[in-house]
Enzyme design. Structure first.
Site, PDB file in Angstrom:
ATOM      1  CG  HIS A 301     -22.874  37.238   0.377  1.00 31.30           C
ATOM      2  ND1 HIS A 301     -23.651  37.460  -0.730  1.00 31.30           N
ATOM      3  CD2 HIS A 301     -23.098  35.960   0.757  1.00 31.30           C
ATOM      4  CE1 HIS A 301     -24.348  36.365  -1.001  1.00 31.30           C
ATOM      5  NE2 HIS A 301     -24.043  35.437  -0.113  1.00 31.30           N
ATOM      6  CG  ASP A 358     -20.677  29.568   4.902  1.00 31.12           C
ATOM      7  OD1 ASP A 358     -20.500  30.107   3.789  1.00 31.12           O
ATOM      8  OD2 ASP A 358     -21.389  28.575   5.077  1.00 31.12           O
TER       9      ASP A 358
HETATM   10  C1  SDX Z   1     -21.614  31.463   0.520  1.00 31.11           C
HETATM   11  O1  SDX Z   1     -23.489  33.597  -3.519  1.00 31.11           O
HETATM   12  C2  SDX Z   1     -24.143  33.157  -2.493  1.00 31.11           C
HETATM   13  O2  SDX Z   1     -25.314  33.421  -2.317  1.00 31.11           O
HETATM   14  C3  SDX Z   1     -23.330  32.259  -1.576  1.00 31.11           C
HETATM   15  C4  SDX Z   1     -23.992  31.815  -0.278  1.00 31.11           C
HETATM   16  C5  SDX Z   1     -25.198  30.943  -0.540  1.00 31.11           C
HETATM   17  O3  SDX Z   1     -26.083  30.908   0.321  1.00 31.11           O
HETATM   18  O4  SDX Z   1     -25.198  30.212  -1.565  1.00 31.11           O
HETATM   19  O5  SDX Z   1     -24.382  32.951   0.460  1.00 31.11           O
HETATM   20  C6  SDX Z   1     -23.036  30.977   0.575  1.00 31.11           C
HETATM   21  O6  SDX Z   1     -20.864  31.009  -0.295  1.00 31.11           O
HETATM   22  C7  SDX Z   1     -21.199  32.562   1.456  1.00 31.11           C
HETATM   23  C8  SDX Z   1     -19.721  33.030   1.221  1.00 31.11           C
HETATM   24  C9  SDX Z   1     -18.791  32.037   1.938  1.00 31.11           C
HETATM   25  N1  SDX Z   1     -17.381  32.370   1.610  1.00 31.11           N
HETATM   26  C10 SDX Z   1     -16.573  32.936   2.517  1.00 31.11           C
HETATM   27  O7  SDX Z   1     -16.925  33.274   3.642  1.00 31.11           O
HETATM   28  C11 SDX Z   1     -15.131  33.101   2.024  1.00 31.11           C
HETATM   29  C12 SDX Z   1     -14.583  34.469   2.430  1.00 31.11           C
HETATM   30  N2  SDX Z   1     -15.286  35.490   1.608  1.00 31.11           N
HETATM   31  C13 SDX Z   1     -14.653  35.914   0.407  1.00 31.11           C
HETATM   32  O8  SDX Z   1     -13.771  35.085  -0.212  1.00 31.11           O
HETATM   33  C14 SDX Z   1     -15.556  36.777  -0.481  1.00 31.11           C
HETATM   34  O9  SDX Z   1     -16.131  37.714   0.324  1.00 31.11           O
HETATM   35  C15 SDX Z   1     -16.627  36.089  -1.299  1.00 31.11           C
HETATM   36  C16 SDX Z   1     -16.091  34.944  -2.095  1.00 31.11           C
HETATM   37  C17 SDX Z   1     -17.724  35.600  -0.433  1.00 31.11           C
HETATM   38  C18 SDX Z   1     -17.197  37.135  -2.253  1.00 31.11           C
HETATM   39  O10 SDX Z   1     -16.210  37.438  -3.160  1.00 31.11           O
HETATM   40  P1  SDX Z   1     -16.406  38.634  -4.215  1.00 31.11           P
HETATM   41  O11 SDX Z   1     -17.801  39.098  -4.286  1.00 31.11           O
HETATM   42  O12 SDX Z   1     -15.730  38.219  -5.469  1.00 31.11           O
HETATM   43  O13 SDX Z   1     -15.643  39.810  -3.516  1.00 31.11           O
HETATM   44  P2  SDX Z   1     -14.121  40.147  -3.779  1.00 31.11           P
HETATM   45  O14 SDX Z   1     -13.300  38.902  -3.593  1.00 31.11           O
HETATM   46  O15 SDX Z   1     -14.032  40.876  -5.079  1.00 31.11           O
HETATM   47  O16 SDX Z   1     -13.813  41.114  -2.562  1.00 31.11           O
HETATM   48  C19 SDX Z   1     -14.035  42.512  -2.668  1.00 31.11           C
HETATM   49  C20 SDX Z   1     -12.991  43.139  -1.759  1.00 31.11           C
HETATM   50  C21 SDX Z   1     -11.562  42.699  -2.123  1.00 31.11           C
HETATM   51  O17 SDX Z   1     -10.692  43.736  -1.659  1.00 31.11           O
HETATM   52  P3  SDX Z   1     -10.156  44.827  -2.773  1.00 31.11           P
HETATM   53  O18 SDX Z   1      -9.541  44.044  -3.887  1.00 31.11           O
HETATM   54  O19 SDX Z   1     -11.394  45.616  -3.191  1.00 31.11           O
HETATM   55  O20 SDX Z   1      -9.149  45.674  -1.994  1.00 31.11           O
HETATM   56  O21 SDX Z   1     -13.206  42.694  -0.417  1.00 31.11           O
HETATM   57  C22 SDX Z   1     -12.078  41.939   0.016  1.00 31.11           C
HETATM   58  C23 SDX Z   1     -11.322  41.498  -1.240  1.00 31.11           C
HETATM   59  O22 SDX Z   1      -9.935  41.308  -0.958  1.00 31.11           O
HETATM   60  N3  SDX Z   1     -12.610  40.778   0.733  1.00 31.11           N
HETATM   61  C24 SDX Z   1     -12.095  40.266   1.846  1.00 31.11           C
HETATM   62  C25 SDX Z   1     -12.945  39.203   2.200  1.00 31.11           C
HETATM   63  N4  SDX Z   1     -13.921  39.097   1.308  1.00 31.11           N
HETATM   64  C26 SDX Z   1     -13.720  40.065   0.388  1.00 31.11           C
HETATM   65  N5  SDX Z   1     -10.999  40.613   2.558  1.00 31.11           N
HETATM   66  C27 SDX Z   1     -10.767  39.854   3.673  1.00 31.11           C
HETATM   67  N6  SDX Z   1     -11.530  38.824   4.086  1.00 31.11           N
HETATM   68  C28 SDX Z   1     -12.631  38.475   3.376  1.00 31.11           C
HETATM   69  N7  SDX Z   1     -13.397  37.443   3.770  1.00 31.11           N
END
Ligand code: SDX
Length: 423
Positions: A301, A358
């Protein structure tokens, strides 16, 4: 706490006032930055950028705190109901008994669609995703109802009242069953479930445990400050676009798999892992592999760097609902094992990746008999009052200007046109 921050840029020193929120959050007001220095800030994804001041929802991502207008989500999920939460978010206070009665009556009386709107459904293919239908239908409400200043409060009622009818109709259309009309003797959540699952051939009694669990799910999804879809509603509304148009845009933003679409992806992913012999370690390793774009959906998140309080509540609720319904869903056990493995893994710990809202919600929707394709529609039903509250707050905020971010240009520098014969 100092009242300003200094920036030194090319030997030029500028000061920017510090803004402090009611929970002690601080922000630098950089409105004069470009005028004073010619420079802008660059913050892809706006992770460090505040777009507005807001009094609706407070989140502390470090402590896993979520409050709607000051009320902790745990208390609201336990003791309130979704109609009360709609009133709290949109009208700033929990309703007293007469206000709740009046608000409930209005929502009941406006739940039908104009008969002509049903014709739109005949044009959609059976396979149309219900989020595409929902976004178009909400935008189309604007062709049936005036959207002037005087109609705002009634249009807010129309939106909250009709979205379940539209959602249920898109489901009936997909399964080839006749539409079920809303009933005035059922409460908000039961009415939706009745429109989803009743069939002409026999009476359908809404299971109370399902109605109660769905009501809590809607409460948990009702608002979440400046998330992608809410910021979209604010951005679209900042141009003066109507409420219906802004909510339609927010629905489209929510449909993305990184946002509201994640709940559908979580179930699809759990089913894939189950079909692959339940080897979740393999998928945790894939999620960690930089060369693999596989992500553990429902994990991570932007704000919560501690647990998401909603997913904690939902994990407990999943156990309760499945037990009450006598449903034994192997995906729940798989989800719990996945969570256990991930939370002990250095990669997830280092990046503070926890299950988000989720991760467990889809398992409860499944137990209720709601089809996977409708999961993000359920998220939209919950989030609607939050979008409306933010749109109203944005329109009432004297600081609001049309949202128009800047950029750093990295394209070609000036060059002369060359006729096609000479290229
Ligand atoms: C919602 O914003 C809100 O409030 C949203 C929400 C709401 O109520 O409105 O809470 C609802 O959208 C929840 C999120 C649902 N999405 C997912 O579950 C999809 C999977 N999650 C990711 O794609 C990600 O965690 C996000 C999109 C939720 C957040 O993305 P960010 O903040 O841009 O984080 P990032 O992509 O920069 O990740 C940081 C690191 C990265 O690794 P490094 O580059 O530092 O090595 O964490 C890793 C990412 O690769 N990472 C994950 C991951 N999520 C982040 N690695 C594996 N699996 C994951 N799910």
């Amino acid at each position: 706490m100092s009242s300003s921050a200094k920036l030194i840029l090319n030997d030029q020193e500028c000061e920017f006032p510090i803004i402090e929120g009611s929970e002690g959050e601080i922000g630098l007001s950089i409105r004069s930055l470009r005028g004073a220095t010619g420079a802008i800030t660059l913050d892809p994804g706006y992770g460090n950028t505040g777009s507005c001041r807001s009094a609706i929802t407070f989140i502390d991502g470090e402590k896993g705190i979520l409050r709607y207008r000051g009320y902790p989500i745990e208390e609201l999920a336990q003791s309130s109901n979704f109609v009360e939460i709609c009133h709290l978010l949109v009208h700033e206070e929990l309703p007293n008994a007469p206000q709740l009665a009046e608000f409930t009556n209005l929502l009941t009386r406006h739940s039908m669609l104009h008969e002509d709107m049903k014709k739109f459904f005949e044009g959609y293919p059976k396979t149309a995703h219900p989020m595409s239908i929902l976004s178009s239908m909400i935008s189309s409400l604007g062709t049936f109802y005036a959207e002037d200043e005087d109609s705002l409060e009634l249009n807010i009622i129309r939106l909250i009242s009709k979205i379940p009818t539209i959602a249920a109709l898109s489901y009936k259309k997909a399964i080839g069953q006749p539409a079920v009309y809303p009933r005035n003797d059922l409460d908000y959540t039961s009415n939706f479930l009745h429109m989803m699952f009743a069939v002409p051939a026999e009476a359908y009694e809404v299971p109370e445990v399902v109605a109660k669990a769905l009501d809590m799910l809607l409460i948990l999804h009702a608002d979440h400050e400046q998330n992608c879809s809410t910021s979209t509603a604010r951005m679209v509304g900042s141009s003066g676009a109507s409420l219906f148009a802004s909510i339609s845009a927010a629905i489209s933003a929510l449909s993305g798999p990184l946002h509201g679409g994640a709940n559908q992806k979580v179930i699809e992913q759990l089913k894939m892992i189950e079909a692959d012999g339940g080897d979740f370690q393999k998928y945790v390793n894939k999620a960690k592999d930089k060369n693999d774009d596989f992500r553990l959906m429902g994990f991570g998140h932007r704000v919560y760097k501690n647990f998401d309080p909603r997913s904690r509540i939902l994990k407990g609720e999943a156990d309760k609902v499945l037990e009450n319904l006598g449903v034994d869903d192997p995906l729940l056990g798989l989800a719990k094992s996945l969570e256990e493995i991930a939370l002990e893994d250095e990669y997830f710990i280092e990046r503070r990746l926890y299950p988000n809202v989720d991760f467990y919600s889809g398992i409860i929707y499944r137990a209720m008999g709601i089809p996977t394709e409708m999961f993000t529609v359920m998220f939209a039903l919950g989030r609607l009052p939050g979008w409306i509250a933010h749109w109203k707050e944005m329109n009432g905020d004297p600081e609001t200007r049309i949202n128009r971010p800047r950029q750093i240009y990295t394209g070609a520098t000036e060059r002369c046109y060359v006729a096609v014969a000479d290229r």
